[in-house]
Design a protein around this motif. Structure first.
Motif, PDB file in Angstrom:
ATOM      1  N   LEU B   8      -5.982   2.881 -28.551  1.00 38.16           N
ATOM      2  CA  LEU B   8      -6.316   2.728 -27.130  1.00 38.16           C
ATOM      3  C   LEU B   8      -7.832   2.812 -26.970  1.00 38.16           C
ATOM      4  O   LEU B   8      -8.465   1.959 -26.376  1.00 38.16           O
ATOM      5  CB  LEU B   8      -5.627   3.832 -26.321  1.00 38.16           C
ATOM      6  N   GLU B  37      -2.197   5.996 -26.711  1.00 36.84           N
ATOM      7  CA  GLU B  37      -1.476   6.186 -25.450  1.00 36.84           C
ATOM      8  C   GLU B  37      -0.706   7.502 -25.471  1.00 36.84           C
ATOM      9  O   GLU B  37      -0.086   7.859 -26.471  1.00 36.84           O
ATOM     10  CB  GLU B  37      -0.468   5.053 -25.213  1.00 36.84           C
ATOM     11  N   ARG B  77      -8.933  -0.836 -26.602  1.00 38.20           N
ATOM     12  CA  ARG B  77      -7.934  -1.817 -27.038  1.00 38.20           C
ATOM     13  C   ARG B  77      -8.582  -2.916 -27.870  1.00 38.20           C
ATOM     14  O   ARG B  77      -8.327  -4.103 -27.676  1.00 38.20           O
ATOM     15  CB  ARG B  77      -7.227  -2.450 -25.849  1.00 38.20           C
ATOM     16  N   SER B  96      -8.862   0.695 -15.966  1.00 36.07           N
ATOM     17  CA  SER B  96      -8.364   1.007 -17.303  1.00 36.07           C
ATOM     18  C   SER B  96      -8.750   2.399 -17.758  1.00 36.07           C
ATOM     19  O   SER B  96      -8.042   3.025 -18.527  1.00 36.07           O
ATOM     20  CB  SER B  96      -8.900  -0.005 -18.313  1.00 36.07           C
ATOM     21  N   ASP B 177      -3.973   3.632 -11.793  1.00 39.02           N
ATOM     22  CA  ASP B 177      -3.134   3.770 -12.977  1.00 39.02           C
ATOM     23  C   ASP B 177      -3.864   3.403 -14.270  1.00 39.02           C
ATOM     24  O   ASP B 177      -3.452   2.509 -14.998  1.00 39.02           O
ATOM     25  CB  ASP B 177      -1.884   2.886 -12.809  1.00 39.02           C
ATOM     26  N   GLU B 179      -5.243   3.583 -18.142  1.00 33.20           N
ATOM     27  CA  GLU B 179      -4.546   3.937 -19.377  1.00 33.20           C
ATOM     28  C   GLU B 179      -5.227   5.104 -20.082  1.00 33.20           C
ATOM     29  O   GLU B 179      -4.646   5.758 -20.928  1.00 33.20           O
ATOM     30  CB  GLU B 179      -4.530   2.731 -20.324  1.00 33.20           C
ATOM     31  N   THR B 211      -0.546   8.202 -20.213  1.00 31.49           N
ATOM     32  CA  THR B 211      -1.998   8.036 -20.219  1.00 31.49           C
ATOM     33  C   THR B 211      -2.591   8.711 -21.464  1.00 31.49           C
ATOM     34  O   THR B 211      -2.113   9.757 -21.876  1.00 31.49           O
ATOM     35  CB  THR B 211      -2.602   8.733 -18.983  1.00 31.49           C
TER      36      THR B 211
END
Lengths: 314, 349, 337
Positions: B8, B37, B77, B96, B177, B179, B211
């Motif tokens: 991530l 994650e 990512r 993000s 929201d 990550e 998260t």
């Protein structure tokens, strides 16, 4: 792993992290250290030299010129610079150079005394208000607000015309004193506010608490702890106000209630020159240049002094 | 789904300096770590260790100047962020990745209501109407367990208590929201009972929403309770990295061990129990503009040998997989376990 | 217990809340300290713990005579502390000193370390003759683990931990019998904090000091203190020896406080007593028991009767130390593996 180097005890084991710090700092208290710092600053020497020259000019103008600044020759009105009058002549044909030299004394007297007076009165009031707090603070602050609420020009007119009939000829000492007092009376709340805010902040600091817990009296707390830590903003204020006050003096002269003939000051010269700027620019330009240099010198001095007396800046 | 080896967030050999010339401070000296994650990586360090600068560099909010990124990479990512343009980074921030700060009072604008500040994100990033956005803001406050969310959404930051403000900030960070969530000392300024509530909340939200959480802190207790993996920082380097259980059971770096021996504990276990003598690390952390040659910890280390003053120990695997330590003698420490005193005077009395 | 050096009874400090600029009127009171009694024996350490706003720092300032009390008494070696004036007050200050929390604001930035540590001798010149002071200051610096050569440096040239040592040296200068430590290590990093805590222990042994140790960190208090008093909203809710408080806390607040502290060991999983909400404002404290708004055990009686601090043999759950709860009982479950 048991044969590794013996560990240091935590007590007394702090490495000399401050070793890289300039060792000359911290020889003997605030004033000695401050002076030692000050001596090393070129800014301080430049400013001091300029101020010294200005002071000599004010005390012994005859060293710089032998021309009488009051002698007017209308035939020479607005003459350009020439060997006869190096900076030219003003509307009434007076030698600008001679007038500028002779103007130094009243100008500097007004500027210095007004700054000093404002700071002394204002800072004292602010210190007392900020440190004592409660009703003393309330009283000083309210009185200060009343004075600060008076518009400067209006206040100046009221005060000065009360003491002198407009147009009357008054002596030099008397008028200078009156102008200085007028400026101090109308400007002290500014210094008071700055000092009060600083004193309020500093008296909340833990080192003041610690000193009180040690049994220190109010004189010691104010003298050793509060005053040295509140001096910086007041000093900056004073140097800036010096320029402002010379301007204020000029404004009062322009209205005919401040310094006036036969007294010459840079403010008087500037205000006289305004009407004919386009025709006789030198009459405005040269006294203004003297004024700028003087103000700059004092601002630089204040700056250097403030930095030198702050140990954190070293 | 991304490839197996793509994390991530991956930080690779990050280097940051402050200032120029003789006074240059090397704040980060090759920091590498990653987060996946739904996991919590704790970055543990004392003041000046570089933990907050790491967080700010990842978020792209480091002030440059005075800061200067001199090397390394931050990949989200797989996408390299340090070279990306500001437009792209701004898009990623909030959508993000988001950040929570220590001081919630200064992080919230006092002249707007809390709800308005949360709703702003929905309005500008999601194009919602003012009314819908406020409804969503109330839902977010409810999510972070603020009672009477519908009423409180109209209140201003000063009307919230310290714990509530921290919750509101978490709500704001989670609004879109993201990550990845970076929390810089999220509960340090709070009282211990409130601190426990906030840490619990963060942990729950991380689990529910999957998260990735980077927790920056100095508190060894908090780390032990919530972290999956821990990176210990000292003088701008990661000196040890392991999963939580391994790190506390078998610290491989004398600094980690010294930290653990310095904490007075409330329970009976450990060295800090009642009456016991704490075993502090002697000396002070180094100045970042004059980091010692060799191992940066050697002047304070009871086990320092000649090799420690000469060679910088690399961060290498010691024993367990994913347990890495930057100490020449890490294997020996790991083998011994934590119950041996880290300084010798305690043994000799 | 030995004859206490400091004995405080029913100490109250209320701050008026005022409105208006020209004509101030009082619209309420913040009950910062609301009936605190405690005893401090010579050479012992009494910890006062509590969360922010519980009044522990106000207590310190009142006892140091930095702010006047609203009511209550305090005796120092049998003499009325709050009656001291003038020379007697100044003489007493030699016996009781304070170490403050913030190492950055507790030292005057414009004075050298020598000036700061020597200031006690300037104020009390009878303690050290003038020629002797420099040596005394250097001795003090050495005692607290600083280089005595650094006497001419300024505070900003030292780190936080070193500054705190300077503050300790200043408090130590007059050889006090009692030192009030107001959160002396909470601004320091873990490794530095441990150094300062060890220093405080060493000094206590060396000079026979009594500490009134005010802190919010329960681990630090457990480590250093012989006895502990737990404060909540201006009152002491439980007091006892460190052992009694940490192993057998009987007040639900103390129990919750202890269970909230994270333990630096991932293998220990403790049952947490979760407290809802925040501490109420001391300007408007709840009726009856101050803690009832957050208490998991609260009943009607808690809103009506404030529980007194005392032993509770009648409740069927005998507690061995004073506690202020109608339903005090030993902890059921402190720890679950």
């Amino acid at each position: 792993m048991t044969d590794t180097a013996p560990a240091l005890r935590a007590r007394g084991a702090e490495p000399d992290e401050a070793a890289a710090v300039d060792e000359s700092a911290g020889r003997g208290g605030l004033w000695v250290d401050g002076w030692a710092q000050l001596r090393r600053r070129p800014l301080f020497w430049i400013a001091s030299t300029l101020i010294l020259v200005l002071l000599v000019m004010a005390l012994w103008p005859s060293l710089f010129t032998s021309v009488d600044p009051r002698v007017a020759d209308l035939a020479l009105s607005g003459a350009d610079p020439s060997p006869d009058a190096v900076l030219g002549r003003d509307l009434q044909g007076r030698d600008i150079y001679a007038r500028a030299i002779h103007g130094a004394a009243p100008t500097l007297t007004v500027g210095l005394l007004a700054s000093l007076g404002t700071v002394l009165v204002g800072a004292m009031a602010g210190l007392v208000a900020g440190y004592r707090g409660s009703w003393v603070d309330g009283l000083v602050s309210r009185v200060g607000e009343v004075f600060a609420g008076l518009p400067f020009i209006l206040g100046g007119i009221v005060i000065l015309t009360t003491f002198n009939q407009p147009g009357r000829i008054v002596g030099e000492v008397r008028i200078v004193t009156q102008v200085v007092l007028t400026i101090v009376v109308l400007s002290w709340p500014l210094a008071m506010r700055i000092m009060r805010a600083a004193a309020l902040e500093i008296s909340q600091q833990d080192y003041v608490k610690a000193a009180r817990a040690l049994g220190a009296g109010p004189l010691r707390i104010v003298g050793r702890h509060i005053l040295p830590n509140t001096l910086a903003p007041v000093l900056v204020f004073a140097t800036i106000q010096f320029g402002v006050f010379i301007g204020a003096e000029a404004a009062l002269s322009f209205l005919g209630i401040g310094l006036r003939d036969p007294v010459v000051s840079w403010g008087v010269m500037i205000s006289e020159a305004q009407e004919r700027v386009a025709d006789i620019p030198q009459a405005l330009f040269f006294p203004a240049a003297f004024l700028v240099v003087a103000v700059l010198a004092f601002v630089m001095l204040g700056d250097a002094v403030r930095d030198a007396f702050d140990p954190r800046g070293r | 789904m991304t490839a197996m080896d793509e994390h991530l967030l991956e930080v690779d050999d990050l280097r940051v300096e402050f200032g120029r010339g003789r006074g240059t401070a090397s704040v980060l000296n090759g920091v590498s770590c990653h987060v996946d994650e739904g996991e919590t990586l704790a970055v543990l360090g004392e003041s000046g260790s570089g933990k907050s600068v790491t967080a700010q560099t990842i978020m792209g909010i480091l002030d440059t100047p005075p800061g200067r990124i001199t090397g390394g990479a931050v990949r989200f990512r797989g996408e390299e962020l340090l070279g990306a343009d500001e437009e792209r980074r701004r898009l990623l921030r909030g959508e993000s990745m988001a950040m929570i700060f220590q001081d919630a009072l200064s992080a919230l604008n006092p002249v707007y209501s809390v709800g308005f500040q949360i709703a702003e994100q929905f309005r500008f990033r999601r194009g919602m109407s003012r009314r819908d956005a406020m409804v969503r803001a109330a839902e977010m406050l409810d999510l972070v367990r603020i009672p009477n969310a519908k009423q409180r959404v109209k209140e201003y930051p000063h009307q919230f208590s310290g714990g509530m403000r921290q919750r509101a900030m978490i709500a704001m960070a989670l609004a879109l929201d993201p990550e990845l969530l970076i929390a810089d000392e999220p509960a340090t300024a709070l009282d211990v009972t409130v601190q426990a509530q906030i840490m619990e909340l963060l942990d729950e939200l991380r689990r529910e929403r999957g998260t990735g959480l980077v927790l920056i802190t100095h508190d060894l207790g908090v780390v032990a309770e919530v972290a999956d993996r821990i990176a210990v920082m000292y003088a701008g380097r990661i000196v040890e990295h392991a999963d939580a259980a391994t790190l506390y059971a078998r610290p491989g770096h004398p600094y980690t061990r010294g930290l653990m021996d310095s904490v007075p504990r409330v329970d009976d276990a450990g060295v800090g129990g009642a009456g016991a003598v704490l075993r502090p690390i002697p000396g002070l952390p180094p100045s970042l503009s004059a980091i010692p040659h060799g191992c940066p910890f050697h002047p304070r280390c009871a086990y320092a040998q000649d090799v420690c003053t000469d060679e910088v120990p690399p961060l290498r695997e010691v024993g367990a997989p994913d347990h890495r330590a930057a100490c020449h003698f890490a294997e020996q420490f790991v083998a011994e376990g934590p119950d041996r005193p880290a300084t010798q005077d305690v043994v000799s009395g | 217990m030995r004859e206490p050096v400091l004995s405080v009874r029913d100490l109250v400090k209320h701050f008026p809340v005022t409105r208006g600029v020209l004509f101030r009127r009082t619209i309420g009171h913040v009950r910062a300290v609301d009936g605190v009694s405690l005893d401090l024996a010579p050479g012992e350490t009494l910890g006062v713990v509590g969360e922010s706003g519980c009044g522990k720092s106000t207590l310190a300032q009142v006892l140091m005579r930095l702010i006047p009390p609203t009511s209550g008494t305090a005796q120092f070696e049998g003499e009325d502390l709050f009656a001291k004036r003038g020379a007697a007050l100044k003489a007493w200050r030699r016996d009781m000193q304070i170490v403050l929390q913030d190492p950055y604001t507790s030292l005057n930035p414009r004075r050298t370390v020598g000036d700061i540590v020597g200031e006690p001798f300037d104020i009390h010149p009878e303690v050290a003759p003038k020629g002797d002071r420099r040596r005394r200051v250097q001795e003090l610096l050495e005692v607290v683990g600083l280089n005595p050569e650094h006497i001419r440096r300024y505070p900003h040239q030292f780190s936080g931990g070193q500054r705190q040592r300077i503050g300790i040296a200043r408090a130590l200068a007059l050889r006090p019998k009692v030192i009030v430590c107001d959160e002396p290590v909470s601004a320091l990093d873990v490794s530095i904090q441990a150094q300062v805590l060890n220093l405080l222990s060493d000094l206590q042994r060396e000079f026979g000091l009594a500490y009134l140790f005010i802190a919010h960190d329960l681990g630090v208090v457990r480590h250093l203190c012989d006895r502990v008093a737990v404060m909540y909203l201006g009152s002491i809710v439980e007091t006892g020896t460190a052992e009694e408080i940490y192993a057998r806390a009987s007040h639900p607040y103390t129990q919750a406080l202890l269970s909230s502290v994270p333990v630096p060991d991932p293998t220990v999983r403790r049952a947490r007593i979760r407290l809802e909400g925040d501490v109420p404002s001391p300007a408007d404290p709840p009726s009856g028991c101050r803690f009832r708004t957050r208490c998991p055990k609260a009943q009607e009686v808690c809103a009506e009767q404030p529980p007194a601090l005392g032993l509770r043999p009648g409740t069927g759950h005998a507690t061995d130390h004073p506690t202020a709860c109608h339903f005090a009982e030993p902890p059921r479950l402190v720890r679950a593996e």
